[in-house]
Design a protein around this motif. Structure first.
Motif, PDB file in Angstrom:
ATOM      1  N   TYR A  94      11.698  -1.700   2.512  1.00  0.00           N
ATOM      2  CA  TYR A  94      10.339  -1.897   1.998  1.00  0.00           C
ATOM      3  C   TYR A  94       9.332  -1.141   2.867  1.00  0.00           C
ATOM      4  N   VAL A  95       8.490  -0.324   2.206  1.00  0.00           N
ATOM      5  CA  VAL A  95       7.408   0.386   2.890  1.00  0.00           C
ATOM      6  C   VAL A  95       6.094  -0.139   2.324  1.00  0.00           C
ATOM      7  N   HIS A  96       5.339  -0.827   3.155  1.00  0.00           N
ATOM      8  CA  HIS A  96       4.099  -1.461   2.685  1.00  0.00           C
ATOM      9  C   HIS A  96       3.000  -0.433   2.464  1.00  0.00           C
ATOM     10  N   GLY A  97       1.897  -0.903   1.938  1.00  0.00           N
ATOM     11  CA  GLY A  97       0.786  -0.016   1.629  1.00  0.00           C
ATOM     12  C   GLY A  97      -0.493  -0.344   2.372  1.00  0.00           C
ATOM     13  N   TRP A  98      -1.589  -0.052   1.744  1.00  0.00           N
ATOM     14  CA  TRP A  98      -2.927  -0.229   2.287  1.00  0.00           C
ATOM     15  C   TRP A  98      -3.184  -1.700   2.609  1.00  0.00           C
ATOM     16  N   GLN A  99      -3.902  -1.939   3.701  1.00  0.00           N
ATOM     17  CA  GLN A  99      -4.321  -3.270   4.161  1.00  0.00           C
ATOM     18  C   GLN A  99      -3.171  -4.112   4.714  1.00  0.00           C
ATOM     19  N   HIS A 100      -2.064  -3.448   5.064  1.00  0.00           N
ATOM     20  CA  HIS A 100      -0.939  -4.185   5.636  1.00  0.00           C
ATOM     21  C   HIS A 100      -0.339  -3.436   6.817  1.00  0.00           C
ATOM     22  N   ASP A 101       0.453  -4.155   7.620  1.00  0.00           N
ATOM     23  CA  ASP A 101       1.169  -3.557   8.742  1.00  0.00           C
ATOM     24  C   ASP A 101       2.374  -4.438   9.058  1.00  0.00           C
ATOM     25  N   ALA A 102       2.897  -4.326  10.269  1.00  0.00           N
ATOM     26  CA  ALA A 102       4.078  -5.116  10.638  1.00  0.00           C
ATOM     27  C   ALA A 102       3.707  -6.349  11.458  1.00  0.00           C
ATOM     28  N   ASN A 103       2.463  -6.743  11.415  1.00  0.00           N
ATOM     29  CA  ASN A 103       2.002  -7.922  12.140  1.00  0.00           C
ATOM     30  C   ASN A 103       2.802  -9.154  11.735  1.00  0.00           C
ATOM     31  N   ILE A 104       3.041 -10.010  12.682  1.00  0.00           N
ATOM     32  CA  ILE A 104       3.824 -11.219  12.445  1.00  0.00           C
ATOM     33  C   ILE A 104       3.254 -12.046  11.298  1.00  0.00           C
ATOM     34  N   ASN A 105       1.931 -12.074  11.162  1.00  0.00           N
ATOM     35  CA  ASN A 105       1.279 -12.905  10.151  1.00  0.00           C
ATOM     36  C   ASN A 105       0.916 -12.147   8.875  1.00  0.00           C
ATOM     37  N   ASP A 106       1.341 -10.907   8.750  1.00  0.00           N
ATOM     38  CA  ASP A 106       1.004 -10.137   7.559  1.00  0.00           C
ATOM     39  C   ASP A 106       1.662 -10.758   6.326  1.00  0.00           C
ATOM     40  N   SER A 107       0.911 -10.831   5.223  1.00  0.00           N
ATOM     41  CA  SER A 107       1.427 -11.465   4.006  1.00  0.00           C
ATOM     42  C   SER A 107       2.621 -10.703   3.429  1.00  0.00           C
ATOM     43  N   PHE A 194       0.080   3.178  -0.747  1.00  0.00           N
ATOM     44  CA  PHE A 194       0.366   4.396   0.018  1.00  0.00           C
ATOM     45  C   PHE A 194       1.809   4.406   0.523  1.00  0.00           C
ATOM     46  N   GLY A 195       2.419   3.233   0.624  1.00  0.00           N
ATOM     47  CA  GLY A 195       3.832   3.173   0.965  1.00  0.00           C
ATOM     48  C   GLY A 195       4.677   3.821  -0.122  1.00  0.00           C
ATOM     49  N   ALA A 196       4.230   3.694  -1.371  1.00  0.00           N
ATOM     50  CA  ALA A 196       4.916   4.355  -2.486  1.00  0.00           C
ATOM     51  C   ALA A 196       4.777   5.868  -2.382  1.00  0.00           C
ATOM     52  N   GLU A 197       3.605   6.320  -1.933  1.00  0.00           N
ATOM     53  CA  GLU A 197       3.424   7.762  -1.736  1.00  0.00           C
ATOM     54  C   GLU A 197       4.361   8.263  -0.630  1.00  0.00           C
ATOM     55  N   PHE A 227      18.049   8.643  -4.708  1.00  0.00           N
ATOM     56  CA  PHE A 227      18.117   8.181  -3.328  1.00  0.00           C
ATOM     57  C   PHE A 227      18.643   6.756  -3.334  1.00  0.00           C
ATOM     58  N   GLY A 228      19.834   6.563  -2.789  1.00  0.00           N
ATOM     59  CA  GLY A 228      20.445   5.247  -2.831  1.00  0.00           C
ATOM     60  C   GLY A 228      20.788   4.884  -4.262  1.00  0.00           C
ATOM     61  N   ASP A 229      20.503   3.638  -4.649  1.00  0.00           N
ATOM     62  CA  ASP A 229      20.824   3.169  -5.993  1.00  0.00           C
ATOM     63  C   ASP A 229      19.596   2.970  -6.865  1.00  0.00           C
ATOM     64  N   LEU A 230      18.457   2.676  -6.256  1.00  0.00           N
ATOM     65  CA  LEU A 230      17.242   2.440  -7.037  1.00  0.00           C
ATOM     66  C   LEU A 230      16.026   2.567  -6.136  1.00  0.00           C
ATOM     67  N   VAL A 231      14.964   3.173  -6.682  1.00  0.00           N
ATOM     68  CA  VAL A 231      13.672   3.244  -5.990  1.00  0.00           C
ATOM     69  C   VAL A 231      12.621   2.621  -6.890  1.00  0.00           C
ATOM     70  N   LEU A 232      11.907   1.635  -6.367  1.00  0.00           N
ATOM     71  CA  LEU A 232      10.810   0.990  -7.087  1.00  0.00           C
ATOM     72  C   LEU A 232       9.499   1.319  -6.381  1.00  0.00           C
ATOM     73  N   LEU A 233       8.541   1.853  -7.121  1.00  0.00           N
ATOM     74  CA  LEU A 233       7.221   2.139  -6.575  1.00  0.00           C
ATOM     75  C   LEU A 233       6.197   1.277  -7.321  1.00  0.00           C
ATOM     76  N   ILE A 234       5.443   0.469  -6.574  1.00  0.00           N
ATOM     77  CA  ILE A 234       4.517  -0.494  -7.163  1.00  0.00           C
ATOM     78  C   ILE A 234       3.080  -0.097  -6.845  1.00  0.00           C
ATOM     79  N   ASN A 235       2.272   0.045  -7.893  1.00  0.00           N
ATOM     80  CA  ASN A 235       0.882   0.500  -7.762  1.00  0.00           C
ATOM     81  C   ASN A 235       0.781   1.697  -6.807  1.00  0.00           C
ATOM     82  N   PRO A 236       1.539   2.764  -7.082  1.00  0.00           N
ATOM     83  CA  PRO A 236       1.581   3.908  -6.161  1.00  0.00           C
ATOM     84  C   PRO A 236       0.263   4.664  -6.106  1.00  0.00           C
ATOM     85  N   ALA A 237      -0.109   5.099  -4.895  1.00  0.00           N
ATOM     86  CA  ALA A 237      -1.362   5.832  -4.690  1.00  0.00           C
ATOM     87  C   ALA A 237      -1.063   7.304  -4.460  1.00  0.00           C
ATOM     88  N   PHE A 238      -0.488   7.953  -5.480  1.00  0.00           N
ATOM     89  CA  PHE A 238      -0.386   9.413  -5.454  1.00  0.00           C
ATOM     90  C   PHE A 238      -0.691   9.925  -6.860  1.00  0.00           C
TER      91      PHE A 238
END
Length: 412
Positions: A94-107, A194-197, A227-238
Protein backbone atom coordinates in the motif's frame (compact mmCIF):
# COMPACT_ATOMS: atom_id res chain seq x y z
CA UNK A 1 -0.23 45.05 -7.71
CA UNK A 2 -2.78 43.22 -5.56
CA UNK A 3 -2.51 40.16 -7.80
CA UNK A 4 1.29 40.06 -7.31
CA UNK A 5 0.84 40.30 -3.54
CA UNK A 6 -1.67 37.45 -3.61
CA UNK A 7 0.70 35.30 -5.65
CA UNK A 8 3.60 36.01 -3.27
CA UNK A 9 1.41 35.25 -0.26
CA UNK A 10 0.21 32.01 -1.80
CA UNK A 11 3.76 30.99 -2.67
CA UNK A 12 4.93 31.78 0.86
CA UNK A 13 2.21 29.61 2.33
CA UNK A 14 3.27 26.71 0.15
CA UNK A 15 6.90 27.14 1.18
CA UNK A 16 5.99 27.29 4.86
CA UNK A 17 3.77 24.22 4.50
CA UNK A 18 6.71 22.22 3.18
CA UNK A 19 9.09 23.10 6.01
CA UNK A 20 7.95 20.79 8.80
CA UNK A 21 10.61 18.35 10.00
CA UNK A 22 11.11 15.00 8.31
CA UNK A 23 11.58 12.04 10.60
CA UNK A 24 11.51 8.27 10.51
CA UNK A 25 8.62 6.75 12.47
CA UNK A 26 9.87 3.14 12.63
CA UNK A 27 13.45 3.24 13.85
CA UNK A 28 13.87 -0.27 15.30
CA UNK A 29 14.87 -2.51 12.41
CA UNK A 30 13.86 -5.96 13.59
CA UNK A 31 10.73 -8.07 13.81
CA UNK A 32 8.54 -7.89 16.90
CA UNK A 33 5.34 -9.59 17.98
CA UNK A 34 2.67 -7.05 18.88
CA UNK A 35 0.24 -7.52 21.73
CA UNK A 36 -2.68 -5.47 22.98
CA UNK A 37 -0.40 -2.89 24.59
CA UNK A 38 0.97 -1.96 21.17
CA UNK A 39 4.51 -2.61 22.39
CA UNK A 40 6.04 -2.78 18.91
CA UNK A 41 4.96 0.44 17.20
CA UNK A 42 8.51 1.59 16.46
CA UNK A 43 9.53 -1.68 14.83
CA UNK A 44 9.70 -1.67 11.04
CA UNK A 45 8.58 -5.32 10.90
CA UNK A 46 5.66 -6.47 13.04
CA UNK A 47 3.82 -9.74 13.60
CA UNK A 48 0.14 -8.94 14.12
CA UNK A 49 -3.35 -10.41 13.93
CA UNK A 50 -5.93 -11.88 16.24
CA UNK A 51 -7.05 -15.35 15.15
CA UNK A 52 -4.91 -15.54 12.01
CA UNK A 53 -1.53 -13.75 12.19
CA UNK A 54 -0.09 -11.51 9.49
CA UNK A 55 3.12 -9.54 9.11
CA UNK A 56 3.28 -5.77 8.62
CA UNK A 57 6.34 -3.99 7.24
CA UNK A 58 7.01 -0.25 7.00
CA UNK A 59 9.34 1.32 4.45
CA UNK A 60 9.70 5.10 4.66
CA UNK A 61 10.84 7.42 1.87
CA UNK A 62 11.96 11.04 2.34
CA UNK A 63 11.05 14.12 0.30
CA UNK A 64 13.90 13.53 -2.15
CA UNK A 65 12.80 9.97 -2.89
CA UNK A 66 15.49 8.27 -0.77
CA UNK A 67 15.12 5.64 1.95
CA UNK A 68 15.01 7.21 5.41
CA UNK A 69 16.99 4.15 6.44
CA UNK A 70 17.76 1.28 4.08
CA UNK A 71 17.66 -1.10 7.05
CA UNK A 72 13.84 -1.13 6.86
CA UNK A 73 14.04 -2.58 3.34
CA UNK A 74 16.90 -4.97 4.17
CA UNK A 75 15.01 -6.52 7.10
CA UNK A 76 11.93 -7.03 4.91
CA UNK A 77 13.93 -8.60 2.07
CA UNK A 78 15.52 -11.16 4.37
CA UNK A 79 12.18 -12.00 5.99
CA UNK A 80 10.23 -12.42 2.72
CA UNK A 81 12.93 -14.55 1.11
CA UNK A 82 12.85 -16.94 4.06
CA UNK A 83 9.06 -17.22 3.86
CA UNK A 84 8.73 -17.80 0.12
CA UNK A 85 11.09 -20.79 0.34
CA UNK A 86 8.48 -22.81 2.24
CA UNK A 87 5.10 -21.04 2.26
CA UNK A 88 2.55 -19.68 -0.21
CA UNK A 89 2.56 -15.92 0.34
CA UNK A 90 0.14 -13.08 -0.30
CA UNK A 91 1.96 -9.71 -0.39
CA UNK A 92 -0.21 -6.61 -0.07
CA UNK A 93 1.59 -3.34 -0.85
CA UNK A 94 0.00 0.00 0.00
CA UNK A 95 1.28 3.45 -1.02
CA UNK A 96 -0.67 6.22 0.69
CA UNK A 97 -1.51 9.60 -0.75
CA UNK A 98 -1.97 13.23 0.19
CA UNK A 99 -2.46 14.16 3.88
CA UNK A 100 -0.98 10.88 5.12
CA UNK A 101 2.35 9.39 6.21
CA UNK A 102 3.70 6.49 8.27
CA UNK A 103 2.87 8.08 11.62
CA UNK A 104 1.74 5.64 14.27
CA UNK A 105 -1.63 7.43 14.56
CA UNK A 106 -2.25 7.95 10.84
CA UNK A 107 -5.73 6.78 9.80
CA UNK A 108 -4.34 4.99 6.72
CA UNK A 109 -2.03 2.93 8.96
CA UNK A 110 -5.02 1.97 11.10
CA UNK A 111 -7.17 0.98 8.11
CA UNK A 112 -4.31 -0.95 6.50
CA UNK A 113 -3.98 -3.08 9.63
CA UNK A 114 -7.72 -3.76 9.53
CA UNK A 115 -7.51 -4.75 5.87
CA UNK A 116 -4.62 -7.12 6.51
CA UNK A 117 -6.46 -8.75 9.40
CA UNK A 118 -9.57 -9.25 7.26
CA UNK A 119 -7.64 -10.62 4.27
CA UNK A 120 -5.59 -13.00 6.42
CA UNK A 121 -8.82 -14.47 7.75
CA UNK A 122 -10.32 -14.79 4.26
CA UNK A 123 -7.20 -16.53 2.95
CA UNK A 124 -6.89 -18.85 5.95
CA UNK A 125 -8.60 -21.68 4.07
CA UNK A 126 -5.91 -21.61 1.39
CA UNK A 127 -3.18 -21.49 4.08
CA UNK A 128 -1.62 -18.48 2.43
CA UNK A 129 0.47 -16.27 4.72
CA UNK A 130 -0.20 -12.52 4.47
CA UNK A 131 2.56 -9.89 4.44
CA UNK A 132 1.63 -6.22 4.23
CA UNK A 133 4.06 -3.53 3.08
CA UNK A 134 3.13 0.04 3.99
CA UNK A 135 5.22 2.49 1.94
CA UNK A 136 5.25 5.81 3.75
CA UNK A 137 6.32 9.17 2.36
CA UNK A 138 5.68 12.77 3.37
CA UNK A 139 2.16 13.14 1.97
CA UNK A 140 1.29 15.23 5.01
CA UNK A 141 3.59 18.19 5.54
CA UNK A 142 1.58 20.30 7.99
CA UNK A 143 -1.28 19.89 10.46
CA UNK A 144 -2.44 23.51 10.38
CA UNK A 145 -6.16 23.22 9.47
CA UNK A 146 -6.42 25.76 6.64
CA UNK A 147 -2.83 25.56 5.48
CA UNK A 148 -2.85 21.80 4.91
CA UNK A 149 -5.26 22.15 1.97
CA UNK A 150 -2.78 24.41 0.19
CA UNK A 151 -0.14 21.67 0.13
CA UNK A 152 -1.81 19.72 -2.68
CA UNK A 153 0.50 20.95 -5.44
CA UNK A 154 3.63 20.94 -3.28
CA UNK A 155 3.02 17.32 -2.29
CA UNK A 156 2.39 16.47 -5.94
CA UNK A 157 5.95 17.52 -6.74
CA UNK A 158 7.25 15.47 -3.83
CA UNK A 159 5.35 12.40 -5.08
CA UNK A 160 7.07 12.70 -8.46
CA UNK A 161 10.49 12.60 -6.76
CA UNK A 162 9.44 9.59 -4.69
CA UNK A 163 8.31 7.74 -7.84
CA UNK A 164 11.77 8.15 -9.40
CA UNK A 165 13.80 7.35 -6.27
CA UNK A 166 14.67 4.33 -4.13
CA UNK A 167 11.13 3.00 -4.39
CA UNK A 168 12.13 1.57 -7.78
CA UNK A 169 14.30 -0.93 -5.89
CA UNK A 170 11.24 -2.16 -4.02
CA UNK A 171 9.30 -2.78 -7.27
CA UNK A 172 12.30 -4.54 -8.80
CA UNK A 173 12.74 -6.78 -5.76
CA UNK A 174 9.04 -7.76 -5.67
CA UNK A 175 8.91 -8.51 -9.40
CA UNK A 176 11.99 -10.76 -9.20
CA UNK A 177 10.63 -12.38 -6.05
CA UNK A 178 7.42 -13.42 -7.79
CA UNK A 179 9.17 -14.61 -10.94
CA UNK A 180 11.74 -16.68 -9.04
CA UNK A 181 9.66 -17.86 -6.08
CA UNK A 182 9.56 -21.59 -5.39
CA UNK A 183 6.17 -21.26 -3.71
CA UNK A 184 3.02 -19.60 -5.07
CA UNK A 185 3.49 -15.90 -4.37
CA UNK A 186 0.65 -13.42 -5.02
CA UNK A 187 1.27 -9.66 -5.06
CA UNK A 188 -1.39 -6.94 -4.95
CA UNK A 189 -0.42 -3.26 -4.97
CA UNK A 190 -2.76 -0.45 -3.95
CA UNK A 191 -2.07 3.25 -4.38
CA UNK A 192 -4.22 6.19 -3.31
CA UNK A 193 -4.11 9.79 -4.56
CA UNK A 194 -0.47 10.76 -5.20
CA UNK A 195 0.43 7.26 -4.02
CA UNK A 196 -1.44 6.02 -7.09
CA UNK A 197 0.68 8.31 -9.25
CA UNK A 198 3.82 6.88 -7.63
CA UNK A 199 2.68 3.33 -8.41
CA UNK A 200 1.59 4.02 -11.99
CA UNK A 201 4.81 5.88 -12.78
CA UNK A 202 6.80 2.90 -11.54
CA UNK A 203 4.89 0.13 -13.34
CA UNK A 204 3.89 1.94 -16.53
CA UNK A 205 6.65 0.52 -18.74
CA UNK A 206 6.25 -2.95 -17.26
CA UNK A 207 2.56 -3.02 -18.17
CA UNK A 208 3.21 -1.83 -21.71
CA UNK A 209 6.01 -4.35 -22.31
CA UNK A 210 3.99 -7.28 -20.99
CA UNK A 211 0.96 -6.27 -23.04
CA UNK A 212 2.96 -6.23 -26.28
CA UNK A 213 5.01 -9.36 -25.55
CA UNK A 214 1.94 -11.48 -24.76
CA UNK A 215 0.59 -11.07 -28.30
CA UNK A 216 1.67 -12.04 -31.80
CA UNK A 217 0.02 -10.21 -34.69
CA UNK A 218 -2.62 -8.93 -32.25
CA UNK A 219 -3.62 -12.49 -31.34
CA UNK A 220 -2.89 -13.47 -27.76
CA UNK A 221 -0.83 -16.56 -27.13
CA UNK A 222 -1.15 -16.21 -23.36
CA UNK A 223 -3.02 -14.05 -20.89
CA UNK A 224 -1.15 -10.79 -20.52
CA UNK A 225 0.46 -10.12 -17.15
CA UNK A 226 1.35 -7.00 -15.24
CA UNK A 227 3.09 -6.02 -12.03
CA UNK A 228 2.42 -8.84 -9.61
CA UNK A 229 -1.17 -10.09 -9.82
CA UNK A 230 -3.25 -6.92 -9.47
CA UNK A 231 -2.80 -3.16 -9.14
CA UNK A 232 -5.59 -1.03 -7.66
CA UNK A 233 -5.39 2.76 -7.92
CA UNK A 234 -7.95 4.72 -5.86
CA UNK A 235 -8.73 8.37 -6.64
CA UNK A 236 -5.41 8.65 -8.53
CA UNK A 237 -3.87 12.12 -8.92
CA UNK A 238 -2.29 11.86 -12.36
CA UNK A 239 -3.56 13.22 -15.64
CA UNK A 240 -5.24 11.39 -18.51
CA UNK A 241 -2.45 12.39 -20.90
CA UNK A 242 -0.05 10.26 -18.85
CA UNK A 243 -2.36 7.31 -19.53
CA UNK A 244 -2.98 8.12 -23.23
CA UNK A 245 -0.11 6.10 -24.70
CA UNK A 246 -1.14 3.10 -22.63
CA UNK A 247 -4.75 3.48 -23.80
CA UNK A 248 -3.53 3.58 -27.40
CA UNK A 249 -1.46 0.40 -27.08
CA UNK A 250 -4.29 -1.34 -25.25
CA UNK A 251 -6.64 -0.66 -28.17
CA UNK A 252 -4.14 -2.10 -30.63
CA UNK A 253 -3.88 -5.36 -28.67
CA UNK A 254 -7.44 -5.82 -27.53
CA UNK A 255 -8.44 -9.45 -27.97
CA UNK A 256 -8.21 -11.07 -24.56
CA UNK A 257 -8.43 -14.75 -23.67
CA UNK A 258 -11.17 -16.13 -21.44
CA UNK A 259 -8.57 -16.85 -18.77
CA UNK A 260 -7.50 -13.19 -18.65
CA UNK A 261 -7.85 -11.54 -15.22
CA UNK A 262 -7.85 -7.83 -14.29
CA UNK A 263 -4.33 -6.38 -14.08
CA UNK A 264 -4.73 -2.64 -13.56
CA UNK A 265 -7.91 -1.18 -12.10
CA UNK A 266 -8.41 2.54 -11.52
CA UNK A 267 -11.29 3.64 -9.28
CA UNK A 268 -12.28 7.31 -8.96
CA UNK A 269 -15.23 8.75 -7.05
CA UNK A 270 -17.46 10.99 -9.10
CA UNK A 271 -17.46 13.37 -6.10
CA UNK A 272 -13.71 13.48 -5.46
CA UNK A 273 -13.12 17.26 -5.30
CA UNK A 274 -9.32 17.00 -5.03
CA UNK A 275 -8.81 15.27 -8.38
CA UNK A 276 -11.84 16.92 -9.99
CA UNK A 277 -11.04 20.56 -9.13
CA UNK A 278 -7.71 21.07 -7.32
CA UNK A 279 -5.78 18.83 -9.69
CA UNK A 280 -6.87 20.60 -12.93
CA UNK A 281 -6.20 24.01 -11.36
CA UNK A 282 -2.61 23.06 -10.54
CA UNK A 283 -1.96 21.40 -13.89
CA UNK A 284 -3.35 24.37 -15.80
CA UNK A 285 -0.60 26.51 -14.26
CA UNK A 286 2.26 24.01 -14.45
CA UNK A 287 1.59 23.14 -18.13
CA UNK A 288 0.73 26.62 -19.35
CA UNK A 289 3.70 26.86 -21.74
CA UNK A 290 3.33 23.37 -23.25
CA UNK A 291 2.26 22.83 -26.85
CA UNK A 292 -0.87 20.74 -27.41
CA UNK A 293 -2.85 19.34 -30.32
CA UNK A 294 -5.82 17.15 -31.14
CA UNK A 295 -4.66 13.56 -31.46
CA UNK A 296 -6.38 10.61 -33.10
CA UNK A 297 -7.35 7.77 -30.81
CA UNK A 298 -9.37 4.57 -30.97
CA UNK A 299 -11.66 3.77 -28.05
CA UNK A 300 -13.75 0.63 -28.13
CA UNK A 301 -13.21 0.41 -31.87
CA UNK A 302 -14.44 3.95 -32.45
CA UNK A 303 -12.18 6.70 -33.85
CA UNK A 304 -12.15 9.87 -31.75
CA UNK A 305 -10.11 13.06 -31.39
CA UNK A 306 -8.53 13.75 -28.00
CA UNK A 307 -7.73 17.31 -26.94
CA UNK A 308 -4.28 17.02 -25.35
CA UNK A 309 -4.77 20.28 -23.46
CA UNK A 310 -7.91 18.95 -21.74
CA UNK A 311 -6.41 15.49 -21.15
CA UNK A 312 -3.30 17.07 -19.62
CA UNK A 313 -5.34 19.04 -17.09
CA UNK A 314 -7.89 16.35 -16.24
CA UNK A 315 -7.16 13.50 -13.83
CA UNK A 316 -7.54 10.05 -15.38
CA UNK A 317 -10.67 9.13 -13.41
CA UNK A 318 -12.59 12.20 -14.59
CA UNK A 319 -11.62 11.99 -18.27
CA UNK A 320 -14.78 10.57 -19.82
CA UNK A 321 -13.30 9.16 -23.06
CA UNK A 322 -11.09 6.77 -21.06
CA UNK A 323 -13.71 5.55 -18.55
CA UNK A 324 -14.46 1.86 -19.13
CA UNK A 325 -16.79 0.97 -16.23
CA UNK A 326 -19.07 2.38 -13.56
CA UNK A 327 -19.43 0.96 -10.04
CA UNK A 328 -22.78 1.33 -8.27
CA UNK A 329 -24.27 0.19 -4.99
CA UNK A 330 -27.06 -2.38 -5.17
CA UNK A 331 -27.46 -3.42 -1.53
CA UNK A 332 -26.56 -1.71 1.72
CA UNK A 333 -25.29 -3.48 4.83
CA UNK A 334 -25.63 -6.93 3.28
CA UNK A 335 -23.46 -9.52 5.00
CA UNK A 336 -22.58 -12.85 3.41
CA UNK A 337 -21.10 -15.97 4.96
CA UNK A 338 -17.72 -17.41 4.05
CA UNK A 339 -19.47 -20.19 2.12
CA UNK A 340 -21.51 -17.64 0.16
CA UNK A 341 -18.36 -15.64 -0.55
CA UNK A 342 -16.59 -18.68 -2.00
CA UNK A 343 -19.58 -19.29 -4.28
CA UNK A 344 -19.71 -15.60 -5.25
CA UNK A 345 -16.02 -15.54 -6.22
CA UNK A 346 -16.50 -18.68 -8.32
CA UNK A 347 -19.46 -17.08 -10.13
CA UNK A 348 -17.55 -13.84 -10.69
CA UNK A 349 -14.66 -15.70 -12.29
CA UNK A 350 -17.06 -17.49 -14.61
CA UNK A 351 -19.05 -14.34 -15.48
CA UNK A 352 -15.89 -12.34 -16.18
CA UNK A 353 -14.51 -15.06 -18.46
CA UNK A 354 -17.83 -15.27 -20.33
CA UNK A 355 -18.10 -11.51 -20.78
CA UNK A 356 -21.20 -11.10 -18.60
CA UNK A 357 -22.20 -7.46 -18.07
CA UNK A 358 -22.69 -6.22 -15.40
CA UNK A 359 -20.69 -8.17 -12.84
CA UNK A 360 -22.70 -8.54 -9.63
CA UNK A 361 -20.87 -8.43 -6.31
CA UNK A 362 -22.50 -8.82 -2.87
CA UNK A 363 -23.34 -5.11 -2.44
CA UNK A 364 -22.35 -3.61 -5.77
CA UNK A 365 -22.39 -4.07 -9.52
CA UNK A 366 -19.63 -3.27 -12.00
CA UNK A 367 -21.09 -2.05 -15.31
CA UNK A 368 -18.90 -2.20 -18.40
CA UNK A 369 -19.28 0.42 -21.13
CA UNK A 370 -20.80 -1.58 -24.05
CA UNK A 371 -18.13 -0.34 -26.48
CA UNK A 372 -15.35 -1.83 -24.31
CA UNK A 373 -14.50 -5.43 -25.14
CA UNK A 374 -15.02 -8.12 -22.54
CA UNK A 375 -12.14 -9.26 -20.32
CA UNK A 376 -10.17 -6.06 -20.89
CA UNK A 377 -7.77 -6.25 -17.92
CA UNK A 378 -7.29 -2.47 -17.74
CA UNK A 379 -10.24 -0.82 -16.01
CA UNK A 380 -10.91 2.88 -15.49
CA UNK A 381 -13.93 2.94 -13.20
CA UNK A 382 -16.18 5.83 -12.23
CA UNK A 383 -17.44 5.14 -8.68
CA UNK A 384 -20.82 6.24 -7.36
CA UNK A 385 -20.55 8.86 -4.62
CA UNK A 386 -22.57 6.63 -2.28
CA UNK A 387 -19.64 4.21 -2.26
CA UNK A 388 -16.73 6.69 -2.14
CA UNK A 389 -18.03 10.11 -1.01
CA UNK A 390 -14.79 12.09 -1.30
CA UNK A 391 -11.05 11.94 -1.91
CA UNK A 392 -9.94 10.13 1.24
CA UNK A 393 -12.93 8.16 2.51
CA UNK A 394 -12.78 4.80 0.75
CA UNK A 395 -13.21 2.71 3.88
CA UNK A 396 -17.00 2.35 3.97
CA UNK A 397 -18.39 -1.13 4.49
CA UNK A 398 -19.75 -1.60 0.95
CA UNK A 399 -16.68 -0.32 -0.92
CA UNK A 400 -14.32 -2.31 1.31
CA UNK A 401 -16.38 -5.43 0.67
CA UNK A 402 -16.23 -4.77 -3.07
CA UNK A 403 -12.45 -4.31 -3.06
CA UNK A 404 -11.99 -7.53 -1.08
CA UNK A 405 -14.22 -9.51 -3.46
CA UNK A 406 -12.63 -7.93 -6.53
CA UNK A 407 -9.18 -8.77 -5.16
CA UNK A 408 -10.09 -12.41 -4.41
CA UNK A 409 -11.67 -13.04 -7.81
CA UNK A 410 -8.71 -11.38 -9.58
CA UNK A 411 -5.92 -13.37 -7.92
CA UNK A 412 -7.56 -16.74 -7.28
Amino acid sequence: MINYINILLFSSLLIISGCSDQKVHRDIFSIATCNNTENCQRHSLQKRGHDIPYTLSFIEIDDQGLFFDRSQFAVLQKYIKSKTRKNNIFIYVYVHGWQHDANINDSNVKHFKEQLNKISNQLAVSKREVIGIYIGWRGKSTSIPLLKYLTFWDRQNSAKRVADGNIIEIWSFLRKLKNNSISDTKIVTVGHSFGAEIVFTAINKTLVNDLIESSVNKQYKTSTSGFGDLVLLINPAFDALKYAHFQDINERYNEFLGTQKPILSIFTSESDWATKYAFPAGNAISRIFESHRYMKATIGGENVLINQNVAGKTSIGHFKPFITHRLEMTNKNTDISSTQRIKLIKNLKSDWGNGVNPLNFSNTRLIRNPIIKARNPYLVVQVDKDLIPNHSNFFGKEIEEFFNEFLLFSID
